[in-house]
Scaffold this motif. Sequence first.
Motif, PDB file in Angstrom:
ATOM      1  N   PHE A  88      50.872  31.048  32.648  1.00  0.00           N
ATOM      2  CA  PHE A  88      50.207  32.005  33.126  1.00  0.00           C
ATOM      3  C   PHE A  88      49.307  32.961  31.975  1.00  0.00           C
ATOM      4  O   PHE A  88      48.541  33.677  32.323  1.00  0.00           O
ATOM      5  N   THR A  89      49.895  32.574  30.830  1.00  0.00           N
ATOM      6  CA  THR A  89      49.355  33.241  29.733  1.00  0.00           C
ATOM      7  C   THR A  89      47.835  33.037  29.535  1.00  0.00           C
ATOM      8  O   THR A  89      46.984  33.676  28.926  1.00  0.00           O
ATOM      9  N   GLU A  90      47.558  31.675  29.755  1.00  0.00           N
ATOM     10  CA  GLU A  90      46.108  31.088  29.678  1.00  0.00           C
ATOM     11  C   GLU A  90      45.388  31.881  30.655  1.00  0.00           C
ATOM     12  O   GLU A  90      44.178  32.058  30.428  1.00  0.00           O
ATOM     13  N   ASP A  91      45.980  32.153  31.843  1.00  0.00           N
ATOM     14  CA  ASP A  91      45.018  32.633  32.930  1.00  0.00           C
ATOM     15  C   ASP A  91      44.740  34.217  32.724  1.00  0.00           C
ATOM     16  O   ASP A  91      43.455  34.737  32.843  1.00  0.00           O
ATOM     17  N   VAL A  92      45.746  35.050  32.206  1.00  0.00           N
ATOM     18  CA  VAL A  92      45.475  36.468  31.645  1.00  0.00           C
ATOM     19  C   VAL A  92      44.344  36.556  30.648  1.00  0.00           C
ATOM     20  O   VAL A  92      43.610  37.342  30.714  1.00  0.00           O
ATOM     21  N   ALA A  93      44.408  35.344  29.764  1.00  0.00           N
ATOM     22  CA  ALA A  93      43.555  35.457  28.301  1.00  0.00           C
ATOM     23  C   ALA A  93      42.289  35.468  28.896  1.00  0.00           C
ATOM     24  O   ALA A  93      41.160  35.597  28.124  1.00  0.00           O
ATOM     25  N   ALA A  94      42.200  34.329  30.118  1.00  0.00           N
ATOM     26  CA  ALA A  94      40.774  34.228  30.481  1.00  0.00           C
ATOM     27  C   ALA A  94      40.119  35.301  31.465  1.00  0.00           C
ATOM     28  O   ALA A  94      39.066  34.997  32.105  1.00  0.00           O
ATOM     29  N   ASP A  95      40.690  36.470  31.567  1.00  0.00           N
ATOM     30  CA  ASP A  95      40.323  37.539  32.438  1.00  0.00           C
ATOM     31  C   ASP A  95      38.791  37.794  31.923  1.00  0.00           C
ATOM     32  O   ASP A  95      38.833  38.417  30.757  1.00  0.00           O
ATOM     33  N   PRO A  96      37.896  37.644  32.754  1.00  0.00           N
ATOM     34  CA  PRO A  96      36.386  38.043  32.208  1.00  0.00           C
ATOM     35  C   PRO A  96      36.325  39.424  31.645  1.00  0.00           C
ATOM     36  O   PRO A  96      35.516  39.892  30.881  1.00  0.00           O
ATOM     37  N   ASN A  97      37.027  40.270  32.605  1.00  0.00           N
ATOM     38  CA  ASN A  97      36.926  41.567  32.090  1.00  0.00           C
ATOM     39  C   ASN A  97      37.325  42.033  30.589  1.00  0.00           C
ATOM     40  O   ASN A  97      37.095  42.921  30.041  1.00  0.00           O
ATOM     41  N   ALA A  98      38.292  40.995  30.006  1.00  0.00           N
ATOM     42  CA  ALA A  98      38.695  41.283  28.933  1.00  0.00           C
ATOM     43  C   ALA A  98      37.953  40.660  27.672  1.00  0.00           C
ATOM     44  O   ALA A  98      37.812  40.776  26.511  1.00  0.00           O
ATOM     45  N   ALA A  99      36.767  39.945  28.142  1.00  0.00           N
ATOM     46  CA  ALA A  99      35.679  38.908  27.176  1.00  0.00           C
ATOM     47  C   ALA A  99      34.557  40.111  26.801  1.00  0.00           C
ATOM     48  O   ALA A  99      33.588  40.202  27.328  1.00  0.00           O
TER      49      ALA A  99
ATOM     50  N   ALA B  62      45.628  42.782  34.339  1.00  0.00           N
ATOM     51  CA  ALA B  62      44.365  42.663  35.254  1.00  0.00           C
ATOM     52  C   ALA B  62      43.893  44.113  35.431  1.00  0.00           C
ATOM     53  O   ALA B  62      42.799  44.609  35.181  1.00  0.00           O
ATOM     54  N   GLU B  63      44.766  45.112  35.794  1.00  0.00           N
ATOM     55  CA  GLU B  63      44.612  46.467  35.865  1.00  0.00           C
ATOM     56  C   GLU B  63      44.001  47.052  34.511  1.00  0.00           C
ATOM     57  O   GLU B  63      43.294  48.009  34.372  1.00  0.00           O
ATOM     58  N   MET B  64      44.865  46.744  33.446  1.00  0.00           N
ATOM     59  CA  MET B  64      44.393  47.284  31.980  1.00  0.00           C
ATOM     60  C   MET B  64      42.787  46.910  31.864  1.00  0.00           C
ATOM     61  O   MET B  64      42.229  47.708  31.351  1.00  0.00           O
ATOM     62  N   PHE B  65      42.462  45.678  31.924  1.00  0.00           N
ATOM     63  CA  PHE B  65      41.314  45.124  31.592  1.00  0.00           C
ATOM     64  C   PHE B  65      40.443  45.785  32.387  1.00  0.00           C
ATOM     65  O   PHE B  65      39.167  45.582  32.212  1.00  0.00           O
ATOM     66  N   SER B  66      40.502  46.029  33.826  1.00  0.00           N
ATOM     67  CA  SER B  66      39.545  46.463  34.541  1.00  0.00           C
ATOM     68  C   SER B  66      39.184  47.955  34.131  1.00  0.00           C
ATOM     69  O   SER B  66      38.123  48.657  34.615  1.00  0.00           O
ATOM     70  N   GLN B  67      39.936  48.446  33.112  1.00  0.00           N
ATOM     71  CA  GLN B  67      39.489  49.937  32.680  1.00  0.00           C
ATOM     72  C   GLN B  67      38.338  49.740  31.577  1.00  0.00           C
ATOM     73  O   GLN B  67      37.659  50.764  31.555  1.00  0.00           O
ATOM     74  N   ASN B  68      38.040  48.447  31.318  1.00  0.00           N
ATOM     75  CA  ASN B  68      36.811  48.272  30.485  1.00  0.00           C
ATOM     76  C   ASN B  68      35.689  48.680  31.257  1.00  0.00           C
ATOM     77  O   ASN B  68      35.537  47.916  32.650  1.00  0.00           O
ATOM     78  N   ASP B  69      34.619  49.317  30.763  1.00  0.00           N
ATOM     79  CA  ASP B  69      33.414  49.348  31.471  1.00  0.00           C
ATOM     80  C   ASP B  69      32.700  47.928  31.583  1.00  0.00           C
ATOM     81  O   ASP B  69      32.680  47.287  30.936  1.00  0.00           O
ATOM     82  N   SER B  70      32.159  47.700  32.864  1.00  0.00           N
ATOM     83  CA  SER B  70      31.302  46.458  33.173  1.00  0.00           C
ATOM     84  C   SER B  70      30.068  46.547  32.695  1.00  0.00           C
ATOM     85  O   SER B  70      29.237  47.026  33.598  1.00  0.00           O
ATOM     86  N   LEU B  71      29.560  46.288  31.518  1.00  0.00           N
ATOM     87  CA  LEU B  71      28.320  46.335  30.955  1.00  0.00           C
ATOM     88  C   LEU B  71      27.848  44.792  30.891  1.00  0.00           C
ATOM     89  O   LEU B  71      28.504  44.163  30.197  1.00  0.00           O
ATOM     90  N   GLY B 272      31.195  26.761  22.953  1.00  0.00           N
ATOM     91  CA  GLY B 272      32.678  26.335  23.242  1.00  0.00           C
ATOM     92  C   GLY B 272      33.297  27.888  23.589  1.00  0.00           C
ATOM     93  O   GLY B 272      34.471  27.679  24.369  1.00  0.00           O
ATOM     94  N   LEU B 273      33.140  28.929  23.041  1.00  0.00           N
ATOM     95  CA  LEU B 273      34.024  30.137  23.144  1.00  0.00           C
ATOM     96  C   LEU B 273      32.942  31.182  23.951  1.00  0.00           C
ATOM     97  O   LEU B 273      32.217  31.504  23.259  1.00  0.00           O
ATOM     98  N   PRO B 274      33.592  31.506  25.014  1.00  0.00           N
ATOM     99  CA  PRO B 274      32.853  32.809  25.493  1.00  0.00           C
ATOM    100  C   PRO B 274      33.158  34.191  24.451  1.00  0.00           C
ATOM    101  O   PRO B 274      34.039  33.970  23.575  1.00  0.00           O
TER     102      PRO B 274
END
Lengths: 477, 445, 127
Positions: A88-99, B62-71, B272-274
Motif C-alpha cells: 500500500f505504500t506504493e499506492d500512497v506514494a503514487a498519489d498524483p496530488n503529491a506529485a 489522501a486527505e493530507m495531499f488534497s491540501q495541495n493546491d491543484s495547479l 521515467g519519473l513523474p
Amino acid sequence: MIHDQARYTHDETKREPLLSEKDQTTVEIDDDDDGPLPADLTRDSVTLPSLSEPEIARHYTRLSQMNWSIESGPYPLGSCTMKYNPKFTEDVAADPNAAIHPDRAAETVQGNLELRYRLQEYLGTIGGMDAVTLQPPAGAAGEFTGILIAKAYHEHHGNDRSEVIIPASAHGTNFATASMAGYDVVELPPGDDGRVDLEALEAAVSEDTAALMLTNPNTIGLFERDIVEIAEMVHDAGGLLYYDGANLNALLGRARPGDMGFDIMHYNVHKTFATPHGGGGPGAGPVGVVSELESYLPTPQVKQTDSGTYEEFEPERSIGKVHGFTGNWLVLIKTYAYIARLGDEGLLDASAKAVLNANYLASQLDLEIPYGPFHHEFAATSGDRDAADVAKRMLDFGVHPPTTKWPEMVPEAMLTEPTEIETKRSLDSLAEAFNRAYADTDEAIESAPSRTAATRIDQASAARNPRLSWHALEPDE
Amino acid sequence: MTAHIPDGSPFAPHTTADTKSMLEALEVDTEADLFDIPADVAFDGELGIDAQSERAVRTELAEMFSQNDSLTEFMGRGHYSTYVPSIVDHLADRAEFITSYTQYQPEITQGFLQALFEYQSMLVELTGLPVANCSMYDAATALAEATLLAGRVRSTTGDTVLVPETLRAGKRAVLENYVDGSGMQIETYGMDDGNADLDSLRAIAGEETAAVYAENPTVRGTIEESLSAIADVAHDNEGLFVLGTDLLALSLLSEPASVGADVVVGEADVLGLPTSNGMGLGIFATKETFLRQVPGRLVGASEDADDRRAYTLTLQTREQHIRKERATSNICTNQAWVALRAAIHAAWLGPEGLVSLAEDSVRNAQSLAAEIDEITGYKAPVHDRHHFREFVVHTEQPAAAIAGELASEGFAVHVVGEHELQVCITDVNESAADELVAAFEEVAA
Amino acid sequence: MSFDVPEDKRYLESHEWTSTDDETVRVGITDFAQDELGDVVFVELPSVGDTVTAGETFGVVESIKAVSDLYSPVTGEVVAVNEALFDEPELVNDDPFGDGWMLEVDADDPTGHDALLSPDAYAAQIE
C-alpha cells in the motif's frame, strides 16, 4: 521456425538478449530546413533500439524473472535489513496530488509540507532527537550531512578539529564520509569482546576529535554496553557522537540514540522503515540532531506556524544543502506510511521479532558464532570453508545468502539478518540451506551455483577487461 | 491473520504458537530477554504513534495531499516532467525489481544487472563517452562528484572549478558542501544573454583551473552555442570540461564527446519519473582515462562458468566498502530503480520518440514564448537564443505579483527575478498552453 | 599451504621482493602476497624516470575485493616498468617472481638491498 521470444524463454542455455541485440535503429537529426535548430547545435544522429511496447514488456518481464527479491524468498543480508515492503505504500506514494514541483510556493503545497513536518516529528521521537532533516537521499548522504553538521558546529565554536574516530568494523561509508568531509580517519581496533575497547578509545580521543561514528548494535549485532561511558569520553574531549542508523531496527521502541548520548544520527529508512531497496536505491537518509545542533541543519526545514499552517525556513547556521532539491520524496512518503501503519505497538513488535528471528536462526545453525549476545543480526563463521563459496552454494538451495567476509573481525564471516518478516518455517529452511551448504564438499561449493540464471560469474574477467556498455561487446560475445 | 499477535507488526508473520516454540528453543520467556540493553539507556516510554489500519493511513494521506493546491505546473529549472507511459510503472513495480537489493550476488540478479547495463549503454550512446555509471542521487551531487574527480585528476596543480553565475542556488549549495573537505575552490564566470560569456570565463581561467562547468541547455532554458570554445578554455589550462545536461536534451543537442566534454552530469529523471518534488537521477559519464576515478557503481559484462555472457558489478575497488577512506566517493545506495524507470521509458520511446520529443521541446518553447510575447506587458523570451523546453519572460509588473495572479488562475510558474518569470513546457502541460496564454493575458489586463 | 620464497631474493615485511644484478634492483610482490590478494585485476605503477623512495608507496595492486599499496624497498630512479601487467595483470598471480615483476630501479644505494629480509626471515614471517 521457433519464435525468438519463445526460444529465449524456454531454452535455459540462452538468456534474454540485450535491447541492442533485438534492434538498432539510427535516426538522423533533421538539418536546418526541417529541424527546429541549426545543425551546429545538434548531434548528427541517435542509434538506439526501436521496439514495440509488447516487445519491451516481454523484455523487462523476462529480466525480472532473472532477479531475486524479497518477495522471492529469504534475503538475510547482514546490515541491509531486507524487510517486506508493504504494497500500500506504493499506492500512497503514487498519489498524483503529491506529485508537485519542488519550487512551488509553500502556501500552495500545504499537504506536502504537512507530511514532511510530521515525518520530521515521527523520526525525532523514534530516535530521541530534537530535530530532523529529510533531505539526505541515502544513508551515506546522511552520514555526510551529519559530519558536515559536526564540522560546522566545531568551526562555529572556533574549534578546528581534524579527526573522526571510527571502529575498524564500521560500514565502509563511515570512512569514506569522514574523508570526503576533509577529516583524517582514526581507526579503532575492536576489543576482545567485539565491542569498542575503552582503553583504545581513550588513546584515540583527543582535542583533535571532531566525532566518533558508531553503529549500535554494532555491525555484528552486539549492543555497546559501555555507551554511556563512551559518550562521556567523547564529550569530555569536546567531540560529538554520531550514530549510524543502519541497525536501528534492533532497537525500535526499546532504546533511542538520543537517550544514549548520541548528538547526531541518520536513519536508513530503506532498512528500518521498509521502503523498497529498488535494486540499489533510491533510499533516504534523514538526519536527526540534538537541540544544540538544530540550527546547523540543511535548508529548508519545515515548521508549523501558530495558525497551523506549514512553512519552510532556513536554520540560522545551516550547512546549506546536500541534495539539489529536498531529497527522495517518494521514499519519504512510504516511510511515513509505514510508521503510521505500525504505530508504537508495531514498531516494538518489529524489533522484538527481528531479534527473536536472528537468535532462533542462529540456534539452528551448525556454524560457530564467536560473538554475542547479538540482536537483529549475527556473524557466523564458516571456519576453514570459504564464506563466499558457501554463500554461492546457498543460492542452489533457494535462498539468498548472508553478507560474506565482513566484518573482518570475524574470519570468513557470514553476517546474517533475517529481519522480523520470516516465519519459523522459513527460518528452518534457511537454516537447512546454511547447514547443507556448510557441510557440502569442496567441489560442490567451489563449483556452485548451478541452479541459477547464471553459473559462477568470472569477476576477474569483468575487472581486467571492463565492458561497460553494449558498444564495448565484441559482435560474437 | 487472527493467529498473529493482534497488536504487533502486521508484517511480522509469527503465530503465537511459533513465537512460543522459538522462545522455548532459545530457553527464554519473552523476546525482551534476548535484548542486551543496559537499563540506564533503555527506553520504556511511549512514542505516541497510534497504529492505523491500511485503509486509515491511505485516507489520512489522501486527505493530507488534497491540501495541495491543484495547479497546472509550467515549471522546470532542473526538475522536469515528461509523460510517463503506464508500462513504466507496471514493469518497474514488479516486485522482482523494486524489492531487490544491490546485486552483490550476480548469479541471481542477472535481470536487474542487465537492465542497468542497458541504461549505461543508452548513456554511452547519447553522451558519446565510453563510461557511464548506473546512477548518482541527482544532478547536483553528480556535478559535485565530477568536481571532486577533476580535483583528484589535477591534484597537484588545479584546485578550482569554474561555474556559471546562473548556476541554480540549490546546485551551488550542494557543490559548496562537497568541495569543502577537498580544499577546492569555486569561482563564477558571467553569462552573456543567457549563455556563457567566454571573455568572462577566459579572464578567470588559469593554471589552477581543475574544471570548467557549463550547462546545455542552461538553467534559463537557452541552448549553449560555444561548447567547443568552453572546452578549449578548460583544456588549455589542463582542466576538465564538465557538461551538465539531461537525457532528453542529449537526444537532440550536440553530442558531448564531440564538443570536448570530459565528464557529463545532469538529470536522467526527465524520463521515467513523474514530477516528484525534486527526487532525481544523476547522470555520470566520462572518458576511459578516468575509469578508476569514477564514483558509484558500474555494471560490466563477463562470462559465467559455462562461458555464457553474464553481468556483474565491477571495479568495486573504487568503492567505499573496499577502499574505505580512499574510495572515490562515499556513495553506496544510489537511484538504481529510477535508472530502471528511465531506461524503460527511453526504450519505449525509441530513438524516433526521443528525437521527436526533444524537437518538440524546442518548437513548443519557441511558440509559447512567441504567444506570450504578443501580450502587452511581457517580453518573451528574454534571451535572444534558441531554447529547450523553457524560457524567461520579462514582466512589466512585479513578477511575484503576476505569479500570484497566475496561481489564482490555476497555473504555477517560476519567479526568477523582480521582473522575470520562467515558463517550462513539456508534453505533460502542452495541452494547457492556450489556457496559460489566456491567463497571462487576463493577468496583464 | 606453503609458498614459494626463492633464495636469490630479498624481502620486505609488506611482501615485496627484490633481486639485483648490481646495476638495477628489480621489484615485485611475493607468492604469498598474490595468494592473499586473489585474482589481480589491475596494477598501477610509476613511469620510467620517476623517483621511488625506500619505505614509501610506489603503486597499487588491486584484486577484485582488495586494494594494496606497493612499497619500494629502495630509493632511486625507475628505469623500467613491466608494461605487460597493464594488459595481463594475471601475470602477478601466475608468475610473481618471474613475468609478474613490476619495476626496475637504478638504486641510489644498491647495497640497501642487502639490508632487507633474508629468505629465511621472510619465510618465518609468513609461516
